[in-house]
Design a protein around this motif. Sequence first.
Motif, PDB file in Angstrom:
ATOM      1  N   GLY A  88      -9.139   1.668 -73.800  1.00 20.52           N
ATOM      2  CA  GLY A  88      -9.581   1.182 -72.492  1.00 20.52           C
ATOM      3  C   GLY A  88     -10.377   2.249 -71.765  1.00 20.52           C
ATOM      4  O   GLY A  88     -11.538   2.052 -71.444  1.00 20.52           O
ATOM      5  N   TRP A  89      -9.770   3.407 -71.542  1.00 22.56           N
ATOM      6  CA  TRP A  89     -10.441   4.521 -70.871  1.00 22.56           C
ATOM      7  C   TRP A  89     -11.380   5.274 -71.812  1.00 22.56           C
ATOM      8  O   TRP A  89     -12.164   6.110 -71.389  1.00 22.56           O
ATOM      9  CB  TRP A  89      -9.432   5.500 -70.264  1.00 22.56           C
ATOM     10  CG  TRP A  89      -8.304   5.863 -71.177  1.00 22.56           C
ATOM     11  CD1 TRP A  89      -7.046   5.323 -71.181  1.00 22.56           C
ATOM     12  CD2 TRP A  89      -8.305   6.830 -72.228  1.00 22.56           C
ATOM     13  NE1 TRP A  89      -6.279   5.890 -72.173  1.00 22.56           N
ATOM     14  CE2 TRP A  89      -7.027   6.824 -72.828  1.00 22.56           C
ATOM     15  CE3 TRP A  89      -9.267   7.705 -72.729  1.00 22.56           C
ATOM     16  CZ2 TRP A  89      -6.683   7.647 -73.893  1.00 22.56           C
ATOM     17  CZ3 TRP A  89      -8.923   8.526 -73.792  1.00 22.56           C
ATOM     18  CH2 TRP A  89      -7.651   8.491 -74.358  1.00 22.56           C
ATOM     19  N   GLY A  90     -11.300   4.939 -73.121  1.00 21.76           N
ATOM     20  CA  GLY A  90     -12.175   5.585 -74.093  1.00 21.76           C
ATOM     21  C   GLY A  90     -11.790   5.226 -75.511  1.00 21.76           C
ATOM     22  O   GLY A  90     -10.781   4.550 -75.748  1.00 21.76           O
ATOM     23  N   LEU A  91     -12.609   5.671 -76.450  1.00 20.07           N
ATOM     24  CA  LEU A  91     -12.347   5.479 -77.866  1.00 20.07           C
ATOM     25  C   LEU A  91     -11.744   6.769 -78.403  1.00 20.07           C
ATOM     26  O   LEU A  91     -12.283   7.854 -78.176  1.00 20.07           O
ATOM     27  CB  LEU A  91     -13.640   5.134 -78.608  1.00 20.07           C
ATOM     28  CG  LEU A  91     -14.356   3.877 -78.111  1.00 20.07           C
ATOM     29  CD1 LEU A  91     -15.687   3.711 -78.832  1.00 20.07           C
ATOM     30  CD2 LEU A  91     -13.477   2.646 -78.287  1.00 20.07           C
ATOM     31  N   LEU A  92     -10.640   6.658 -79.133  1.00 19.10           N
ATOM     32  CA  LEU A  92      -9.832   7.829 -79.479  1.00 19.10           C
ATOM     33  C   LEU A  92      -9.582   7.935 -80.977  1.00 19.10           C
ATOM     34  O   LEU A  92      -9.315   6.937 -81.644  1.00 19.10           O
ATOM     35  CB  LEU A  92      -8.492   7.732 -78.747  1.00 19.10           C
ATOM     36  CG  LEU A  92      -7.496   8.860 -78.919  1.00 19.10           C
ATOM     37  CD1 LEU A  92      -8.027  10.139 -78.281  1.00 19.10           C
ATOM     38  CD2 LEU A  92      -6.168   8.474 -78.293  1.00 19.10           C
ATOM     39  N   SER A  93      -9.670   9.142 -81.487  1.00 13.02           N
ATOM     40  CA  SER A  93      -9.273   9.471 -82.851  1.00 13.02           C
ATOM     41  C   SER A  93      -8.904  10.950 -82.854  1.00 13.02           C
ATOM     42  O   SER A  93      -8.574  11.511 -81.814  1.00 13.02           O
ATOM     43  CB  SER A  93     -10.397   9.174 -83.858  1.00 13.02           C
ATOM     44  OG  SER A  93      -9.917   9.387 -85.171  1.00 13.02           O
ATOM     45  N   ALA A  94      -8.966  11.572 -84.027  1.00  9.72           N
ATOM     46  CA  ALA A  94      -8.676  12.995 -84.144  1.00  9.72           C
ATOM     47  C   ALA A  94      -9.344  13.533 -85.404  1.00  9.72           C
ATOM     48  O   ALA A  94      -9.622  12.791 -86.344  1.00  9.72           O
ATOM     49  CB  ALA A  94      -7.174  13.245 -84.206  1.00  9.72           C
ATOM     50  N   VAL A  95      -9.589  14.821 -85.401  1.00  6.74           N
ATOM     51  CA  VAL A  95     -10.111  15.542 -86.548  1.00  6.74           C
ATOM     52  C   VAL A  95      -8.978  16.396 -87.094  1.00  6.74           C
ATOM     53  O   VAL A  95      -8.332  17.132 -86.337  1.00  6.74           O
ATOM     54  CB  VAL A  95     -11.299  16.444 -86.134  1.00  6.74           C
ATOM     55  CG1 VAL A  95     -11.768  17.301 -87.283  1.00  6.74           C
ATOM     56  CG2 VAL A  95     -12.441  15.603 -85.590  1.00  6.74           C
TER      57      VAL A  95
END
Length: 116
Positions: A88-95
């Motif tokens: 909602g507030w952003g698109l999220l993932s991780a490296v």
Amino acid sequence: MINGVHMILYSRDAEADRDFLRNVLGFPWVDAGDGWLIFKTPPGEAAVHPTDGPGHHEIYLMCDDIKSTEAELADKGVRLARPVSDQGWGLLSAVRLPGGGELGLYEPRHPTAHDL
């Protein structure tokens, strides 16, 4: 008064993670002595979130377009640690770092402060 922020990433393979920051992410660096590299990071910002548990800290790399960033990282042999999710507030993932740690990765959809 305050002129910057110094982050420390603790790693089980510090040399591999330093190589990742230098060679994959392309962060400029200086050698503080004996191979202790200190990296210039992109502009940043800080937020304070409430918690019912003990306080903790998180680090996120921000990008303008997470899909193109994912493609650029893939071209360098890096896969995201988990699929991109819409918060909602952003698109999220991780490296995932070579030393086993993770750096969050997100495309914000809210006003940002890093260019103030």
